[in-house]
Design an enzyme around this catalytic site. Structure first.
Site, PDB file in Angstrom:
ATOM      1  N   LYS A  55     -21.548  19.607  -7.836  1.00  0.00           N
ATOM      2  CA  LYS A  55     -22.572  19.426  -8.867  1.00  0.00           C
ATOM      3  C   LYS A  55     -23.948  19.825  -8.329  1.00  0.00           C
ATOM      4  CE  LYS A  55     -19.848  15.887 -11.167  1.00  0.00           C
ATOM      5  NZ  LYS A  55     -19.453  14.473 -11.244  1.00  0.00           N
ATOM      6  N   GLN A  99     -21.918   8.866  -9.695  1.00  0.00           N
ATOM      7  CA  GLN A  99     -20.505   9.225  -9.646  1.00  0.00           C
ATOM      8  C   GLN A  99     -19.632   7.977  -9.755  1.00  0.00           C
ATOM      9  OE1 GLN A  99     -19.339  12.348  -9.664  1.00  0.00           O
ATOM     10  NE2 GLN A  99     -17.197  11.768  -9.531  1.00  0.00           N
ATOM     11  N   ASP A 122     -24.512  12.064 -18.172  1.00  0.00           N
ATOM     12  CA  ASP A 122     -23.090  11.772 -18.333  1.00  0.00           C
ATOM     13  C   ASP A 122     -22.761  11.282 -19.745  1.00  0.00           C
ATOM     14  OD1 ASP A 122     -21.268  12.203 -16.251  1.00  0.00           O
ATOM     15  OD2 ASP A 122     -22.114  10.566 -15.061  1.00  0.00           O
TER      16      ASP A 122
HETATM   17  N1  GUN Z   1     -15.844  10.503 -12.155  1.00  0.00           N
HETATM   18  C1  GUN Z   1     -14.890  11.272 -12.727  1.00  0.00           C
HETATM   19  N2  GUN Z   1     -15.405  11.991 -13.739  1.00  0.00           N
HETATM   20  C2  GUN Z   1     -16.719  11.677 -13.804  1.00  0.00           C
HETATM   21  C3  GUN Z   1     -17.790  12.109 -14.630  1.00  0.00           C
HETATM   22  O1  GUN Z   1     -17.648  12.925 -15.546  1.00  0.00           O
HETATM   23  N3  GUN Z   1     -19.003  11.562 -14.367  1.00  0.00           N
HETATM   24  C4  GUN Z   1     -19.185  10.637 -13.380  1.00  0.00           C
HETATM   25  N4  GUN Z   1     -20.395  10.136 -13.218  1.00  0.00           N
HETATM   26  N5  GUN Z   1     -18.217  10.224 -12.600  1.00  0.00           N
HETATM   27  C5  GUN Z   1     -16.989  10.738 -12.806  1.00  0.00           C
END
Ligand code: GUN
Length: 300
Positions: A55, A99, A122
């Protein structure tokens, strides 16, 4: 029957990233603003480390500022909330991604609630969950929407055009994927069924689907004879399984080889939904920066 057309998420994500990159350059030229994404990783889960690194790297490649925060596995909820408050107040940060999953001493809903909804790239803050849950059919998505569901809906719209009137079955009811996917499909005028582990005769429910979205995290769980001939199948699963050679490989939640001759459209794993998640995160970060700058929503 002819083989399914593979939905090439890798190619679509690459095009989306390119458009986001152009959007970043245009925003900089117009306002001098560089979109900023802060990622927060608590603990040392190897898969999460890979995701967070990609990311940050992607943000930098698209001309955004990226702020990478790593906290130890023993971090307290208070410490994490202090960091979130700092990022909320930081004018260089337009998007905050914490995350998931978080270590068990931290109550995830409290953290998601603490993120400024305008920076919630998110789409997990209850305000944004509520916006998606109360959206009118066809209305603009001018607020942050969870990345994987947004990616699924973009791929479906690209493959099928209008989804109106189609029966969509979503297998999985998670807050991350199942529920928001269902909301997006409802917005696209599908008739939506959410199925899950307690659904009676799941195979028959799946067989009634024109669009089948599977997000349950069980390798090869959906079999070929669960799929209606000609359906569009979106496989959100990313499961690492051992191979006969003692290595591992990624497979989805759908038995791919069985689905291929039956579905009309099918996402592969890897290379289907997976690459869309990060691309949509970049999209959400650009949109957050545009909103902050007082600029109108643009579809890219
Ligand atoms: N863990 C797995 N998928 C995601 C996501 O799309 N966003 C976040 N913040 N954590 C995750």
């Amino acid at each position: 029957m002819a083989e399914a057309r593979l939905i090439d998420g890798k190619a679509f994500a690459s095009g989306l990233r390119e458009r986001v990159g152009k959007g970043v350059a245009a925003l900089k030229a117009e306002t001098g603003v560089t979109p900023g994404l802060a990622t927060v990783l608590v603990g040392d889960d190897p898969a999460s480390q890979v995701y967070v690194r990609s990311k940050g790297k992607m943000a930098a490649e698209l001309g955004m500022a990226s702020f990478d925060h790593r906290l130890s596995a023993g971090t307290t909820e208070e410490e994490l909330l202090t960091l979130v408050a700092r990022l909320n107040a930081d004018p260089l940060v337009n998007g905050i991604l914490v995350q998931l999953p978080l270590p068990k001493q931290i109550e995830t809903p409290r953290v998601l609630l603490a993120v400024n909804p305008d920076k919630d790239v998110d789409g997990f803050h209850p305000i944004n969950v509520g916006r998606l849950g109360s959206i009118a059919p066809g209305a603009r998505l001018d607020f942050p929407v969870p990345c994987t569901p947004l990616g699924c809906s973009m791929l479906l719209a690209d493959a099928l055009g209008s989804l109106a009137g189609l029966h969509a079955v979503v297998v999985g009811r998670s807050n991350l994927v199942g529920r928001p996917v269902a909301q997006l499909l409802l917005r696209a005028n599908c008739t939506v069924t959410i199925a899950h582990s307690r659904t009676r005769d799941l195979a028959a429910v799946c067989r009634s689907a024109d669009i089948l979205v599977v997000a349950i995290g069980k390798p090869g769980f959906v079999r070929g004879d669960w799929i209606k001939p000609g359906a569009a199948v979106i496989d959100v699963g990313i499961n690492r399984v051992p191979t006969a050679e003692g290595k591992t490989r990624l497979v989805g939640d759908v038995a791919f080889a069985e689905a291929l001759p039956i579905a009309a459209h099918l996402t592969p794993v890897p290379g289907g939904v997976g690459p869309m998640t990060v691309a949509c995160l970049m999209y959400n970060t650009l949109q957050a920066a545009r909103r902050k700058a007082g600029l109108p929503f643009v579809a890219v």
